[in-house]
Design an enzyme around this catalytic site. Structure first.
Site, PDB file in Angstrom:
ATOM      1  N   HIS A  20       0.842  -1.188   0.000  1.00 33.84           N
ATOM      2  CA  HIS A  20       0.000   0.000   0.000  1.00 33.84           C
ATOM      3  C   HIS A  20       0.886   1.249   0.000  1.00 33.84           C
ATOM      4  O   HIS A  20       0.530   2.268  -0.575  1.00 33.84           O
ATOM      5  CB  HIS A  20      -0.911   0.019   1.235  1.00 33.84           C
ATOM      6  N   ASP A 125      -6.251   5.405   2.503  1.00 37.44           N
ATOM      7  CA  ASP A 125      -6.418   4.015   2.092  1.00 37.44           C
ATOM      8  C   ASP A 125      -7.834   3.522   2.398  1.00 37.44           C
ATOM      9  O   ASP A 125      -8.467   3.965   3.358  1.00 37.44           O
ATOM     10  CB  ASP A 125      -5.417   3.146   2.859  1.00 37.44           C
ATOM     11  N   ALA A 360      13.618  -7.919  -3.548  1.00 29.61           N
ATOM     12  CA  ALA A 360      14.324  -7.677  -4.817  1.00 29.61           C
ATOM     13  C   ALA A 360      14.011  -6.292  -5.358  1.00 29.61           C
ATOM     14  O   ALA A 360      12.917  -5.778  -5.137  1.00 29.61           O
ATOM     15  CB  ALA A 360      13.866  -8.715  -5.840  1.00 29.61           C
ATOM     16  N   HIS A 377       2.220 -14.038  -8.818  1.00 36.00           N
ATOM     17  CA  HIS A 377       1.049 -14.480  -8.048  1.00 36.00           C
ATOM     18  C   HIS A 377      -0.171 -13.623  -8.407  1.00 36.00           C
ATOM     19  O   HIS A 377      -1.222 -13.770  -7.808  1.00 36.00           O
ATOM     20  CB  HIS A 377       1.347 -14.360  -6.561  1.00 36.00           C
ATOM     21  N   TRP A 380      -1.801  -6.962  -8.084  1.00 40.35           N
ATOM     22  CA  TRP A 380      -2.035  -5.959  -9.124  1.00 40.35           C
ATOM     23  C   TRP A 380      -0.801  -5.128  -9.439  1.00 40.35           C
ATOM     24  O   TRP A 380      -0.515  -4.822 -10.600  1.00 40.35           O
ATOM     25  CB  TRP A 380      -3.215  -5.054  -8.750  1.00 40.35           C
ATOM     26  N   GLU A 402      -8.008 -11.016  -4.629  1.00 39.50           N
ATOM     27  CA  GLU A 402      -8.681 -10.841  -5.918  1.00 39.50           C
ATOM     28  C   GLU A 402      -7.810 -11.360  -7.060  1.00 39.50           C
ATOM     29  O   GLU A 402      -8.067 -11.110  -8.226  1.00 39.50           O
ATOM     30  CB  GLU A 402      -9.033  -9.359  -6.095  1.00 39.50           C
TER      31      GLU A 402
HETATM   32  O1  LIG Z   1      10.911  -8.471  -3.642  1.00 42.87           O
HETATM   33  C1  LIG Z   1      10.026  -7.669  -3.933  1.00 42.87           C
HETATM   34  C2  LIG Z   1       8.650  -7.950  -3.772  1.00 42.87           C
HETATM   35  C3  LIG Z   1       7.733  -7.004  -4.124  1.00 42.87           C
HETATM   36  N1  LIG Z   1       8.133  -5.789  -4.609  1.00 42.87           N
HETATM   37  C4  LIG Z   1       7.134  -4.760  -4.924  1.00 42.87           C
HETATM   38  O2  LIG Z   1       6.031  -4.948  -4.059  1.00 42.87           O
HETATM   39  C5  LIG Z   1       4.822  -4.777  -4.747  1.00 42.87           C
HETATM   40  C6  LIG Z   1       4.009  -6.056  -4.648  1.00 42.87           C
HETATM   41  O3  LIG Z   1       2.695  -5.775  -4.958  1.00 42.87           O
HETATM   42  P1  LIG Z   1       1.650  -6.801  -5.577  1.00 42.87           P
HETATM   43  O4  LIG Z   1       2.190  -7.417  -6.770  1.00 42.87           O
HETATM   44  O5  LIG Z   1       0.361  -6.081  -5.755  1.00 42.87           O
HETATM   45  O6  LIG Z   1       1.573  -7.966  -4.542  1.00 42.87           O
HETATM   46  P2  LIG Z   1       1.168  -8.078  -3.000  1.00 42.87           P
HETATM   47  O7  LIG Z   1       2.266  -7.541  -2.200  1.00 42.87           O
HETATM   48  O8  LIG Z   1       0.758  -9.485  -2.776  1.00 42.87           O
HETATM   49  O9  LIG Z   1      -0.140  -7.147  -2.962  1.00 42.87           O
HETATM   50  C7  LIG Z   1      -1.302  -7.074  -2.173  1.00 42.87           C
HETATM   51  O10 LIG Z   1      -1.916  -5.830  -2.532  1.00 42.87           O
HETATM   52  C8  LIG Z   1      -2.255  -5.680  -3.898  1.00 42.87           C
HETATM   53  C9  LIG Z   1      -2.767  -4.273  -4.131  1.00 42.87           C
HETATM   54  O11 LIG Z   1      -3.809  -3.951  -3.272  1.00 42.87           O
HETATM   55  C10 LIG Z   1      -3.315  -6.693  -4.266  1.00 42.87           C
HETATM   56  O12 LIG Z   1      -3.565  -6.633  -5.670  1.00 42.87           O
HETATM   57  C11 LIG Z   1      -2.791  -8.074  -3.898  1.00 42.87           C
HETATM   58  O13 LIG Z   1      -3.835  -9.017  -4.108  1.00 42.87           O
HETATM   59  C12 LIG Z   1      -2.334  -8.138  -2.447  1.00 42.87           C
HETATM   60  O14 LIG Z   1      -1.777  -9.409  -2.158  1.00 42.87           O
HETATM   61  C13 LIG Z   1       5.154  -4.392  -6.173  1.00 42.87           C
HETATM   62  O15 LIG Z   1       5.088  -3.002  -6.319  1.00 42.87           O
HETATM   63  C14 LIG Z   1       6.609  -4.851  -6.340  1.00 42.87           C
HETATM   64  O16 LIG Z   1       7.305  -4.004  -7.224  1.00 42.87           O
HETATM   65  C15 LIG Z   1       9.459  -5.496  -4.790  1.00 42.87           C
HETATM   66  O17 LIG Z   1       9.818  -4.407  -5.250  1.00 42.87           O
HETATM   67  N2  LIG Z   1      10.373  -6.456  -4.433  1.00 42.87           N
END
Ligand SMILES: O=c1ccn([C@@H]2O[C@H](COP(=O)(O)OP(=O)(O)O[C@H]3O[C@H](CO)[C@@H](O)[C@H](O)[C@H]3O)[C@@H](O)[C@H]2O)c(=O)[nH]1
Length: 469
Positions: A20, A125, A360, A377, A380, A402
């Protein structure tokens, strides 16, 4: 004579979780580059994450700073152990629910900040329902920043309205999602609520539903929504959302695009677990469009069995890869990577694979010409990160939330990727994914006729999206 124009001031209150905070920081950069003063509210232990990310860009070239205001996290009052201020630090459903409830106690602190700054707008949020009450008290609009796709919101809406899952007789029987522009099929086992019921988590489900419903109600009452996406990516669903569902929304393009410099792409969210030069050196050593990147976002806990399946699938695919493995905590205990990695995997994969343990620099990696595909996974943000940079090569393994909806968007609407074959939201039943599924999906997106077809479709989506920005 013209009256002196006042600079608009927005107070931004992101939820305390990496996923977030990362896009919210980008929204702040977006505002400030559009000459809107922005103040971000957070808690002391989260402030360094925001400050580090900000230092890398916007403040340098915009001329006025983005302020960060700290409010104390109500640990004691909320029954949360001292030192825990981020969703990322939690290990159980129960703790997550307590954490969400504790954040409700932040209303007073928010009011104090609003009193201090008297901003023109509050962007908060969706998990802060009290923000609507505060905004009304200060007579300013409250906007919600929403981190999913229009497609997911539209599907969620019709699912609640028509409940088509009630018309099928088993969890694995497919039903068609009614009313939306494409024919999308789902099963009950891919839906959050039904899967939680199946898991016997009635208490957690009830609590979660209360929090979720209150967030949804506040979202409905808000002035509107800021969406992290652009019209051309899912035009039918933007129109459905705004015209059929009648909601007010602004799509402000993928906000991650404001991170143009290498430094900003590297410093996103958390401190990287790999040195920037080491990472780039490894990527530079690979041929263009030859590497598959595997990462499951910032919150999902992947079981040892699933990690093993990925490892074996990656090896069998014979492709070069970068694989991000987060801390693996099971029942509160950290499981060491060597406990589940196949025997001598790292030794065998020395030339082919790079395992990043922890966090990463995702944007920096995806931006490299060596990357061809992304096994995700379906969070979004990752879908957008990957989509913008390497259109056309997704392997999707949705896990919860979702994400099954996002999988359908990628594989059936945009047709820029293939499903690895996850069928259950409840991953205790994930025995349907085998290393063979992982291997086949990776090969389908990396080599052969189908990969070329997907890439072509991806290029087309890229063209449309570039024209739209
Ligand atoms: O090693 C890592 C892992 C993640 N990211 C960043 O972290 C974010 C990950 O976001 P997302 O792909 O949306 O995954 P989640 O962290 O699982 O996100 C949660 O939040 C999202 C937005 O609300 C929802 O779509 C998902 O279902 C929910 O699991 C992205 O910006 C990535 O670039 C990194 O930079 N490095």
């Amino acid at each position: 004579m013209y009256a002196k124009l006042q600079r608009l001031h927005v107070v931004l209150f992101p939820f305390m979780a990496p996923v977030h905070m990362i896009p919210a920081i980008d929204v702040a950069k977006f505002f400030t580059t559009n000459h809107v003063k922005t103040t971000i509210i957070t808690t002391p232990l989260n402030a360094p994450i925001i400050i580090n990310s900000l230092q890398s860009t916007a403040n340098k070239y915009v001329g006025f700073p983005i302020d960060v205001e700290n409010v104390p996290f109500p640990s004691k009052e909320g029954g949360i152990p001292e030192g825990i201020e981020n969703l990322d630090q939690l290990n159980s459903d129960e703790m997550t629910i307590n954490f969400l409830k504790a954040t409700e106690l932040l209303q007073e602190s928010l009011e104090q900040i609003m009193e201090k700054y008297k901003p023109n707008c509050l962007v908060a949020d969706m998990f802060y329902p009290f923000a609507s009450v505060v905004a009304a008290k200060f007579n300013v609009p409250r906007l919600v920043f929403h981190g999913t796709s229009y497609f997911a919101q539209c599907v969620g809406h019709v699912m609640m309205k028509y409940e088509p899952q009630k018309l099928v007789s088993s969890d694995d029987e497919e039903f068609v999602v009614p009313e939306i522009p494409h024919e999308i099929r789902l099963t009950r086992s891919q839906l959050v609520i039904d899967a939680m019921k199946g898991k016997g988590k009635h208490e957690a489900l009830e609590e979660w539903m209360k929090i979720f419903c209150s967030a949804m109600e506040a979202k409905e009452r808000s002035y509107g929504i800021i969406m992290n996406r652009f019209y051309e990516l899912e035009p039918e669903y933007v129109d459905y959302y705004t015209k059929v569902m009648g909601r007010m929304a602004w799509h402000i393009s993928p906000v991650s695009l404001c991170n143009r410099e290498k430094e900003a792409k590297f410093q996103r969210g958390k401190d990287s677990s790999i040195n920037e030069h080491e990472c780039l050196k490894w990527l530079d050593s690979k041929k263009p469009k030859s590497v598959v990147y595997v990462c499951f976002g910032s919150v999902v806990k992947v079981s040892s069995l699933e990690l093993q399946e990925i490892a074996m699938g990656l090896e069998a695919s014979e492709q070069d890869f970068i694989w991000v493995v987060r801390r693996n905590i099971i029942d509160g205990e950290e499981v060491n990577i060597t406990d589940w990695l196949p025997h001598e995997f790292e030794k065998r994969m020395k030339e082919k694979g790079l395992i990043i343990r922890g966090w990463a620099p995702q944007m920096l990696i995806l931006d490299h010409e060596a990357i061809r595909a992304f096994v995700t996974h379906c969070g979004w943000n990752s879908t957008l990160d990957g989509g913008l940079i390497i259109w056309g090569s997704f392997g999707t393994w949705p896990v919860g939330g979702e994400k099954f909806y996002s999988e359908k968007l990628v594989t059936q609407v945009l047709r820029t990727g293939v499903a690895i074959g996850a069928r259950n939201w409840n991953r205790v039943r994930s025995e349907n994914i085998k290393p063979k599924n992982v291997m086949e999906a990776i090969r389908r997106i990396m080599v052969g006729e189908e990969a070329l077809e997907i890439k072509k479709q991806g290029k087309e989506v890229e063209r449309i999206s570039k024209e739209g920005r």
